[in-house]
Design an enzyme around this catalytic site. Sequence first.
Site, PDB file in Angstrom:
ATOM      1  CB  CYS A  70      -0.918   0.010   1.224  1.00 18.65           C
ATOM      2  SG  CYS A  70      -0.023   0.065   2.793  1.00 18.65           S
ATOM      3  CD  GLU A 109      -5.784  -4.743   2.937  1.00 12.62           C
ATOM      4  OE1 GLU A 109      -5.681  -4.163   4.038  1.00 12.62           O
ATOM      5  OE2 GLU A 109      -4.797  -5.154   2.295  1.00 12.62           O
ATOM      6  NE  ARG A 152      -4.695  -1.907   9.825  1.00  8.61           N
ATOM      7  CZ  ARG A 152      -4.395  -2.695   8.795  1.00  8.61           C
ATOM      8  NH1 ARG A 152      -5.331  -3.468   8.271  1.00  8.61           N
ATOM      9  NH2 ARG A 152      -3.187  -2.700   8.277  1.00  8.61           N
ATOM     10  NE  ARG A 154      -5.308  -0.668   5.553  1.00 11.10           N
ATOM     11  CZ  ARG A 154      -5.072   0.279   6.462  1.00 11.10           C
ATOM     12  NH1 ARG A 154      -5.990   1.182   6.713  1.00 11.10           N
ATOM     13  NH2 ARG A 154      -3.936   0.313   7.118  1.00 11.10           N
TER      14      ARG A 154
END
Length: 421
Positions: A70, A109, A152, A154
């Site tokens: 990421c 993801e 969190r 995502r």
Amino acid sequence: MKFIELFAGLGGFHQAPRQRGGWCVFASELNPELSSLYEKNFGIPPMGDIRKINPSSIPDHDILCAGFPCQPFSKAGKQKGLECPQWGDLFYYIVKILKTKKSRYLIIENVPNLVKHDSGKTWEAICTPLRGNYDISFEKLSPHMFGIPQKRERTFIVGDRQGQQGFKWPIPEKLPKLSINSVLDDAPEEAHALSEDHIHYLEVWQELITALPANENLPSFPIWAMEFGANYPIDGITPYKQRYMQLEAYKGRFGHSLHNLSPEAVAYNLPPYARTKLDTFPKWKINFIQKNRTFYVRHQDIIDSWLPKILNFPPSFQKLEWNYKDGDRDIWKHLLQFRASGIRVRKAETAPSLIAMTTSQVPILAWQKRYMTPKECSRLQGMGSLKNLPESKINTYRAFGNAVNVDVVLNILDALVRRVP
């Protein structure tokens, strides 16, 4: 069902389908330590660099799972995106495998910023090759939506070669009540305690919080103590672009006079964030500075007697972010995080997002004056049953920060694979 896991890390994607009877037939992980741990935990030796793997050599499978790196897309990074020479092209190796092996499903993801990166161009470049063979959709999900005390968010992409009829993202109608206590151990021996210096920093900030009027809300903006007494200009060109000249009539951090100082001394007496090399200050920074100066004027009688206690603190500890508007004004009852942007205080309900962090950014249980342990962080990622973790704490925290949350994947998997055709 058979599945494969790319960029496997600690095996976040592995653990979800395995709980549903899935069988992992292939995994890929470049990091040698994580690769070794993957084999110890799951009995599968991952292959290395995905760039060197022939897609045709990968066994047939039903589901491709991948959380590709990421860093090129994260707001915390340089945001080079698909042009990043180190990681930017890795997504296209996922596409090559999908085209070669014709996986029925895909679950991918990445960070939330992926959708907006480069004004949406990166997102379109990612979705276009997938749409050629898959009916895809995306959603932003977080563990706290599924009973895990961690916020969190995502971005997840799911795809089905046979269409997504009947698929619905598993978004709960009502969020569950959460408490960080659900993942904590009772006085774990391996816990890292706060240092005396850190305790002192917090005690001094608590003095200010206690002294402020109880009938006023604490600031929702970050408190930047360096602005107390400062009046250097923030409109027009920045001090850097002025070469730190023509500022002798002003005051810098903590009200230090800039009169009759060399340009180097002027720079030193300005807050670090005011030494930006931009032509002008961004609007958000001007807004924060103005609010802090107004806050100082309103509470100068309280702040002036307190301010000398903070002058020698490291810069990041001269800032405070109180993220719990109506909460108890006692730092020692809350969750903390030490960040470059300051001491962050939040409700002891959900942990801050685990990131590929240094040990200094690990969530802190102020009421116990300690950091969360690696085992407690593993539960925040749904990985509490993992037997083998990296040897060093810093590598463990970093691995959890890079991992996908098992509980989130499990909910997606159930919605995608178990839906009525």
